[in-house]
Design a protein around this motif. Structure first.
Motif, PDB file in Angstrom:
ATOM      1  N   MET A 134       0.831  -1.210   0.000  1.00  0.00           N
ATOM      2  CA  MET A 134       0.000   0.000   0.000  1.00  0.00           C
ATOM      3  C   MET A 134       0.861   1.253   0.000  1.00  0.00           C
ATOM      4  N   ILE A 135       1.915   1.245   0.799  1.00  0.00           N
ATOM      5  CA  ILE A 135       2.802   2.406   0.869  1.00  0.00           C
ATOM      6  C   ILE A 135       3.437   2.676  -0.491  1.00  0.00           C
ATOM      7  N   ARG A 157       0.869   4.814  -2.485  1.00  0.00           N
ATOM      8  CA  ARG A 157       0.172   5.960  -1.901  1.00  0.00           C
ATOM      9  C   ARG A 157       0.421   7.280  -2.624  1.00  0.00           C
ATOM     10  N   TYR A 205      -0.455   9.076   3.417  1.00  0.00           N
ATOM     11  CA  TYR A 205      -1.353   8.130   4.075  1.00  0.00           C
ATOM     12  C   TYR A 205      -0.569   6.991   4.711  1.00  0.00           C
TER      13      TYR A 205
END
Length: 221
Positions: free
Chosen positions: A99-100, A103, A203
């Protein structure tokens, strides 16, 4: 990025919906696939599983014998809890890493998680539920997955109910028909996904909310 969860009961055809979204351009983070990756031969997770449950959970080629593990944990809540305590943190860490990576993009990122209802995640902008009637689930598991009916219903009983999944849905995909009925829904779903606001580029992923209702670490749909 836009971050949304995708879930559905075993036999619902969630993987088909996931594939269609991927064809639209979504980035799919598949929890089941990540589970398999963190359990590859030589991995710390596999080493820990063998230490906990014995060498009998290893196949002849050194890979994890998933059926052997399932046989151990199916009727033993303490063994299931131990299994999850080994596997889930590793899966969560890898999913957060991916996910990182996304982002700072404008991609639609889909967390494909069979037990998302049982183990909710904070920070999602929506939750997609792939829905079919219970009897359709049973029929598909018997016809296409080789389950007998008793086993199919037992597997289903270890997951959230249909009603529980639908109660938390932001978008429901009815997958009780064929591809012809599914594709127009995917078009509407994609338009909805693209309408969601982008998350800020800084995020930080939130780990899943612990939930004693988790009933299986090996529940596929």
């Amino acid at each position: 990025m836009i971050l949304v969860g995708l879930t559905g009961g075993i036999g619902s055809g969630k993987s088909t919906v996931s594939s269609l979204l991927e064809a639209k351009g979504a980035i799919i983070l598949d929890a089941d696939a990540i589970v398999r990756e963190v359990q590859l031969p030589g991995s710390p997770v596999l080493t820990e599983l063998a230490a906990k449950f014995g060498q009998e959970v290893l196949a002849a080629d050194g890979s994890l014998d998933r059926q052997a593990v399932a046989n151990i944990v199916f009727s033993d809540p303490d063994a299931l809890k131990a299994l999850n305590s080994i596997v889930h943190p590793a899966v969560g860490k890898e999913m957060n890493r991916r996910m990182i990576e996304q982002r700072t993009t404008e991609h639609v990122v889909i967390l494909d998680i069979p037990l998302l209802t049982e183990n909710p995640r904070e920070g999602l902008q929506g939750k997609i539920v792939v829905d079919v009637p219970v009897e359709v689930q049973v029929e598909r598991l018997v016809k296409f997955r080789g389950f007998d009916e008793t086993d199919a219903r037992a597997r289903m009983s270890r997951q959230a109910t249909r009603e529980q999944r639908l109660a938390t849905a932001d978008f429901v995909v009815d997958n009780s028909g064929g591809l012809q009925e599914l594709e127009p829904q995917i078009e509407k779903l994609w338009a909805w996904l693209k309408s969601l606001p982008q998350l800020p580029p800084d995020y930080e992923p939130v780990t899943p909310i612990p939930n004693a209702g988790s009933k299986s670490s090996d529940a596929k749909s």
